[in-house]
Scaffold this motif. Structure first.
Motif, short mmCIF file in Angstrom:
data_model
loop_
_atom_site.label_atom_id
_atom_site.label_comp_id
_atom_site.label_asym_id
_atom_site.label_seq_id
_atom_site.Cartn_x
_atom_site.Cartn_y
_atom_site.Cartn_z
N SER A 101 0.89 -1.23 0.09
CA SER A 101 0.02 0.09 0.15
C SER A 101 0.78 1.20 0.01
CB SER A 101 -0.92 0.12 1.39
OG SER A 101 -1.54 1.43 1.50
N THR A 102 1.89 1.31 1.01
CA THR A 102 2.58 2.53 0.74
C THR A 102 3.41 2.64 -0.22
OG1 THR A 102 4.47 1.41 1.96
CG2 THR A 102 2.74 2.60 3.46
N CYS A 103 3.93 1.63 -0.91
CA CYS A 103 4.66 1.73 -1.97
C CYS A 103 3.82 2.23 -3.29
CB CYS A 103 5.21 0.26 -2.68
SG CYS A 103 6.16 0.26 -4.07
N PHE A 104 2.75 1.90 -3.49
CA PHE A 104 1.84 2.23 -4.82
C PHE A 104 1.05 3.15 -4.46
CE2 PHE A 104 3.41 -2.21 -5.91
CZ PHE A 104 3.81 -1.98 -7.42
N ASP A 105 0.45 3.55 -3.13
CA ASP A 105 -0.60 4.38 -3.06
C ASP A 105 -0.10 5.57 -2.21
OD1 ASP A 105 -2.49 2.70 -4.39
OD2 ASP A 105 -2.92 1.59 -2.38
N GLY A 106 1.20 5.15 -1.49
CA GLY A 106 1.83 6.39 -0.98
C GLY A 106 1.47 6.38 0.75
N LEU A 107 1.84 7.30 1.48
CA LEU A 107 1.58 7.55 2.66
C LEU A 107 0.23 8.18 2.80
CD1 LEU A 107 5.03 8.44 4.34
CD2 LEU A 107 4.00 6.40 4.24
N THR A 108 -0.24 9.17 1.78
CA THR A 108 -1.55 10.17 1.79
C THR A 108 -2.55 8.87 1.54
OG1 THR A 108 -1.33 10.54 -0.31
CG2 THR A 108 -0.30 11.91 1.12
N GLY A 109 -2.19 7.78 0.77
CA GLY A 109 -3.55 6.65 0.63
C GLY A 109 -4.35 7.40 -0.37
#
Lengths: 192, 192
Positions: B184-192
């Motif tokens: 999730s953090t890799c593809f969608d980032g920390l902002t989500g």
DNA sequence: GTCTATAAGAGGATAGAC
DNA sequence: GTCTATCCTCTTATAGAC
């Protein structure tokens, strides 16, 4: 005078740690870089591990200064602050001034974990970032389903991300482009 | 018989590289782990660097198999394939089977860069991932403003991301949670 | 091909004079 | 505090018998 000599030593260590990492850095190199005899190093610092700890402390102190400045900027949101401190870390790495320590070396880790000056700074920095993280999550700017711990570790790891040095070596992008791109992939992900 | 002995050696090397990294792994440990004399190692492999190269080749071969299987799954989109191969890499790291090499060691790098078997596999893998990346960008599933090179390096780096081992050590999350979170953090980032 | 024994050298740390 | 000279340990790699 003693203080400035020790500052020079730590500055050399900092640069060498950024350039080659802890294991590849030798005390002979440090001595040669500073321009003194190796034995003299040991009059100032007890061991190679202690030297690395001092370099980390220097970097943590700079990070703490950066966070204090950002905290005072009242127009910034917590997500802006997190991005700004990440940007500072990436620029520091780009400048060859971000020491890189092995993730799992035991001798070094045990020195660091029993070094109060290091631990104190690391915890102060983690606490401040932790407040920003939960703040950004409460305002919806950061994914609230991610544990704050995951976000914190991710930011620390991105500060030493090898992707930066790969892009730098490739030579296809300006420093500013590299930093902007890595901020984007870190916060917005690859899907964008 | 010779083949299976060499397989056993490379398997030990693979595990030790995952556990301690290249520099901390010693040939004495490898010999002890396999259960033969150190000198016998050198009858099979010329140097420590060659051993690391063989371990990397083994991992690259497994990655190539994974990508071939994913390529045949016609119901999958290119982004699904990229996520699936990243998931495989994270699970391999969780299993303690992802060798970790220093990002900048010179002796090892020059061995790898003149090792045709290694280079060939690395390029075949990069080519296949590159096709998926541009495919996903064309369909809008992946941020098309990111250079494909940046995406490729990011995926390679995430396969060895130290965040995974930090979360594992922390002990607060299941293996499945760790993998899902990092995808999730890799593809969608920390902002989500 | 496996072993024991050892060479060869790197690198962290110290002795002791000044 | 700085130097030269050295110690000592660890580690890679090889010699040579079987």
């Amino acid at each position: 005078m003693l203080r400035s000599r020790e500052d020079a030593i730590v500055a050399s260590v900092n640069r060498l740690l950024a350039e080659k990492g802890f294991e590849a850095m030798t005390m002979d190199e440090v001595a040669a870089d500073v321009g003194i005899a190796k034995a003299s190093l040991y009059k100032h610092f007890a061991s190679k591990e202690q030297l690395a700890a001092e370099a980390m402390i220097r970097v943590l102190d700079r990070a703490l200064e950066v966070t204090e400045t950002l905290q005072r900027e009242e127009r910034l949101g917590d997500l802006d602050r997190l991005k700004a401190v990440t940007r500072w870390a990436l620029e520091t790495q780009l400048a060859g001034e971000m020491p890189s320590l092995p993730a799992q070396d035991s001798a070094l880790r045990s020195t660091l974990m029993s070094h109060n000056g290091y631990l104190d700074r690391l915890m102060r920095l983690s606490d401040r970032l932790g407040l920003w993280i939960t703040g950004a999550q409460e305002s919806g700017a950061l994914n609230a389903r991610l544990p704050a711990e995951v976000v914190l570790y991710t930011l620390f790891a991105r500060a030493c991300d090898p992707v930066l040095s790969l892009l730098k070596i490739g030579g296809n992008y300006s420093d500013a482009q590299i930093v902007d791109t890595l901020i984007s992939t870190c916060f917005d992900g690859l899907t964008g």
